[in-house]
Motif scaffolding. Structure first.
Motif, mmCIF file in Angstrom:
data_model
loop_
_atom_site.group_PDB
_atom_site.id
_atom_site.type_symbol
_atom_site.label_atom_id
_atom_site.label_comp_id
_atom_site.label_asym_id
_atom_site.label_seq_id
_atom_site.Cartn_x
_atom_site.Cartn_y
_atom_site.Cartn_z
ATOM 1 N N UNK A 191 1.947 46.499 2.419
ATOM 2 C CA UNK A 191 1.335 47.785 2.769
ATOM 3 C C UNK A 191 2.104 48.952 2.164
ATOM 4 N N UNK A 192 1.370 50.018 1.831
ATOM 5 C CA UNK A 192 1.978 51.199 1.213
ATOM 6 C C UNK A 192 3.030 51.830 2.113
ATOM 7 N N UNK A 193 2.832 51.729 3.430
ATOM 8 C CA UNK A 193 3.790 52.331 4.367
ATOM 9 C C UNK A 193 5.211 51.812 4.147
ATOM 10 N N UNK A 194 5.322 50.574 3.710
ATOM 11 C CA UNK A 194 6.641 49.962 3.533
ATOM 12 C C UNK A 194 7.409 50.575 2.375
ATOM 13 N N UNK A 195 6.694 51.177 1.442
ATOM 14 C CA UNK A 195 7.345 51.801 0.296
ATOM 15 C C UNK A 195 7.499 53.303 0.469
ATOM 16 N N UNK A 196 6.574 53.917 1.178
ATOM 17 C CA UNK A 196 6.529 55.380 1.241
ATOM 18 C C UNK A 196 7.349 55.990 2.376
ATOM 19 N N UNK A 197 7.746 55.162 3.342
ATOM 20 C CA UNK A 197 8.449 55.708 4.508
ATOM 21 C C UNK A 197 9.722 54.908 4.788
ATOM 22 N N UNK A 198 10.638 55.530 5.509
ATOM 23 C CA UNK A 198 11.948 54.927 5.751
ATOM 24 C C UNK A 198 11.993 53.998 6.965
ATOM 25 N N UNK A 199 12.549 52.849 6.837
ATOM 26 C CA UNK A 199 13.006 51.915 7.876
ATOM 27 C C UNK A 199 11.976 51.505 8.930
ATOM 28 N N UNK B 11 12.296 59.326 -5.971
ATOM 29 C CA UNK B 11 13.265 58.263 -6.217
ATOM 30 C C UNK B 11 13.905 58.471 -7.575
ATOM 31 N N UNK B 12 15.202 58.186 -7.660
ATOM 32 C CA UNK B 12 15.907 58.239 -8.936
ATOM 33 C C UNK B 12 16.582 56.893 -9.150
ATOM 34 N N UNK B 13 16.202 56.169 -10.189
ATOM 35 C CA UNK B 13 16.816 54.857 -10.425
ATOM 36 C C UNK B 13 18.323 54.973 -10.605
ATOM 37 N N UNK B 14 19.056 54.069 -9.988
ATOM 38 C CA UNK B 14 20.502 54.066 -10.145
ATOM 39 C C UNK B 14 20.853 53.604 -11.553
ATOM 40 N N UNK B 15 21.793 54.306 -12.158
ATOM 41 C CA UNK B 15 22.189 53.966 -13.515
ATOM 42 C C UNK B 15 22.929 52.634 -13.516
#
Length: 320
Positions: free
Chosen positions: A61-69, A186-190
């Motif tokens: 579900x989209x909620x798992x990616x768009x919101x925290x914990x 989001x910023x990908x970690x280098x």
């Protein structure tokens, strides 16, 4: 045999090593039922089945990616209610500690964090912990409800144990709190090309004795020759010589690699608390009275600027 829920830590379907270690421990106390959430969850099934998962519950579900914990807590609670497991195991991380705590509160159960071993007992799963800044080892049993246990990386071997791995869609009704905190960017970690610090089999760390950010190149060279992660003491981090994300210690990250090499680190209790459970510890320090030598399996009394480059060259020679 009772079923054991295992929370899956993955990135777009690629299962991270600590989850496979937790599956090894879960098989000691029951039949592992994996819970994979978020984008790519279904793609984890083959790997999880290869390592003992009899069933894989998925939800993307989209909620798992768009919101925290909270959405993850909702999903894990739904899995708990569907399975009625003997225990819930999660690989330790900042996120999973919060998920575990929230789940334990919701289901009225006890929680144990940062276990370094889990085994079957007459009164339920027995968790081993290294506590009080790693000064004591304890064995604990949850006395109320279903045990919720987080397990430190590198606490168990990864063992293949093929199982059915039947994939089932997990139905989740998200609570009103699930959308309370939204991720807006989001910023990908280098990438450094090195292993993740908490998951690495070998960690090479530098402390106050490195004497400057530019000198961490010596530590990095040794780490790269071994395929290791790079760590740092709080003194080195506070001085601005290395990023806080690499700090090992009570106020940094806790590691438990097969090999830990401490260079120019005195061995204050703050640092020891984060690495004392390492399987083999090697210390390099010019102070023969440094506390780190009380903990080390092998010690070199010498100048790290002479010892470490020689060690790096010797490793390269033997490998080449």
């Amino acid at each position: 045999m009772a079923e054991v829920l295992v929370y899956v830590d993955h990135v777009d379907g690629a299962v991270r090593k600590p989850t496979l270690e937790v599956l090894t421990l879960a098989r000691r106390i029951g039949e592992p039922v994996a819970v994979a959430l978020g984008a790519g969850a279904a793609a984890t099934a083959a790997t999880l089945a290869e390592h003992g998962a009899v069933k894989v519950l998925t939800n993307e579900s989209a909620e798992l990616a768009d919101y925290l914990v909270v959405p993850k807590v909702d999903a894990l609670q739904a899995a708990y209610e569907a399975v009625s497991p003997a225990a819930v195991l999660l690989p330790t991380s900042a996120d999973t500690k919060e998920i575990a705590a929230r789940l334990a509160l919701r289901i009225g159960s006890g929680i144990i964090t940062d276990a370094i071993d889990v085994e079957a007992g007459t009164d339920g799963p027995v968790a081993t912990q290294s506590v009080f800044a790693a000064s004591f080892t304890t064995k604990s049993v949850v006395s109320k409800g279903t045990p919720v246990i987080t397990v430190k990386p590198n606490s168990a071997p990864v063992e293949a144990a093929p199982a059915a791995g039947a994939v089932e869609e997990l139905a989740v009704t998200f609570s009103a709190l699930a959308t309370g905190t939204k991720i807006v960017s989001r910023t990908p970690r280098q990438s450094t090309g090195r292993p993740e610090l908490t998951e690495a089999a070998i960690v090479v760390s530098g402390g106050r004795g490195v004497n400057g950010a530019e000198n961490f190149a010596i530590i990095e060279a040794l780490a790269d020759s071994l395929g290791a992660a790079v760590g740092a003491s709080r003194a080195a981090v506070d001085a601005g010589w290395y990023p806080h994300t690499n700090q090992v210690g009570q106020t940094g990250k806790s590691v438990s690699p097969q090999l830990y090499i401490a260079n120019g680190i005195s061995g204050a209790i703050q640092h020891r608390a984060g690495m004392q459970t390492s399987k083999t510890i090697v210390a390099v320090n010019k102070d023969a009275e440094a506390p780190i030598f009380e903990l080390a399996d092998y010690g070199v009394v010498g100048d790290l600027f002479q010892v470490v480059p020689q060690l790096t060259e010797e490793i390269k020679t033997r490998k080449g």
